[in-house]
Design an enzyme around this catalytic site. Structure first.
Site, mmCIF file in Angstrom:
data_model
loop_
_atom_site.group_PDB
_atom_site.id
_atom_site.type_symbol
_atom_site.label_atom_id
_atom_site.label_comp_id
_atom_site.label_asym_id
_atom_site.label_seq_id
_atom_site.Cartn_x
_atom_site.Cartn_y
_atom_site.Cartn_z
ATOM 1 N N VAL A 34 39.751 37.277 46.217
ATOM 2 C CA VAL A 34 38.609 37.766 45.442
ATOM 3 C C VAL A 34 39.080 38.298 44.087
ATOM 4 O O VAL A 34 38.422 38.090 43.064
ATOM 5 C CB VAL A 34 37.824 38.853 46.220
ATOM 6 C CG1 VAL A 34 36.704 39.437 45.365
ATOM 7 C CG2 VAL A 34 37.254 38.287 47.518
ATOM 8 N N CYS A 35 40.229 38.954 44.072
ATOM 9 C CA CYS A 35 40.739 39.595 42.847
ATOM 10 C C CYS A 35 40.803 38.641 41.653
ATOM 11 O O CYS A 35 40.305 38.987 40.573
ATOM 12 C CB CYS A 35 42.099 40.230 43.100
ATOM 13 S SG CYS A 35 42.073 41.514 44.371
#
Length: 188
Positions: A47-48
Site C-alpha cells: 500500500v505504501c
C-alpha cells in the site's frame, strides 16, 4: 496517539534522501512554510508505494501552494535511496524521504506501533509556525488519498488566512464558507 491538534511539533534531527542527495532535516525544516509529514510503515511494501506515488503525482500542486512534503518511515535514508532507484513509482518522488531508524520522529508524533518498530499510516498538516492543524490515521490496509489531502490543506490555509471563517463539510476551494455567530445557531 499522544499528539494533539494545535500543538507544536517536537525537536528532531534525521537524515533524508532528497533529489539524489542525503540531507539533514529537523523540526526547523518544517517551519516557515506549510508542511505535510506523511508516515508509512515500510519501504518495499504494498500500500505504501501507492500512497507515496499518489503524493508524488500531486507534488507540483503542493509546491505551488507553498507546501513541502516529508515522508517518514523507520527505514534508513539508505533504504529510501535503494527503493527510489529500483521502483518506477518511488523513482518519481521529489519530496523528502526521511529515515527515522531511531524512531524519534515517529514517537514524537505518537504513531509508533509499539513492539513492531513501524509507523502507523498517519498524515499531519503543519502550519508555518510548526503547529499541527490536521491529523489523519488509517489502519494498515487503508490507503490515503492525496486529492483529499489537498482539499484539507486548502481549507487549513483558507482558515488561517481568513480569521472568523470556517470551512464546512466537503468544502472545496472557491465555495462558500461560514462565519460562526449567534445568528447562525440552529440555522445550519
Amino acid at each position: 496517539m499522544t499528539v494533539a491538534i494545535n500543538t507544536e511539533i517536537k525537536p528532531f534531527t534525521a537524515q533524508a534522501f532528497h533529489q539524489g542527495e542525503f540531507v539533514e532535516v529537523s523540526e526547523a525544516s518544517l517551519k516557515g512554510q506549510w508542511s505535510v509529514v506523511f508516515f508509512y510503515p515500510a519501504d518495499f511494501t504494498f500500500v505504501c508505494p501507492t500512497e507515496l506515488g499518489d503524493i508524488a503525482d500531486h507534488y507540483s500542486e503542493l509546491q505551488s501552494m507553498g507546501v513541502e512534503v516529508f515522508s517518514v518511515s523507520t527505514d534508513t535514508h539508505f533504504t529510501h535511496k535503494a527503493w527510489h532507484d529500483s521502483s518506477d513509482t518511488i523513482g518519481k518522488i521529489q519530496y523528502y524521504m526521511v529515515g527515522d531508524q531511531s524512531g524519534t520522529i515517529t514517537h514524537n508524533f505518537g504513531v509508533m506501533r509499539e513492539g513492531q518498530g513501524l509507523a502507523d499510516r498517519a498524515t499531519f498538516i503543519i502550519d508555518p509556525q510548526g503547529i499541527i492543524q490536521a491529523v489523519e490515521v488509517t489502519a494498515e490496509g487503508i490507503g490515503r488519498n492525496a486529492a483529499d489531502l489537498l482539499r484539507k490543506l486548502k481549507a487549513a490555509q483558507y482558515v488561517a488566512a481568513h480569521p472568523g471563517e470556517v470551512c464546512p463539510a466537503k468544502w472545496q476551494e472557491g465555495e462558500a464558507t461560514l462565519a460562526p455567530s449567534l445568528d447562525l445557531v440552529g440555522k445550519i
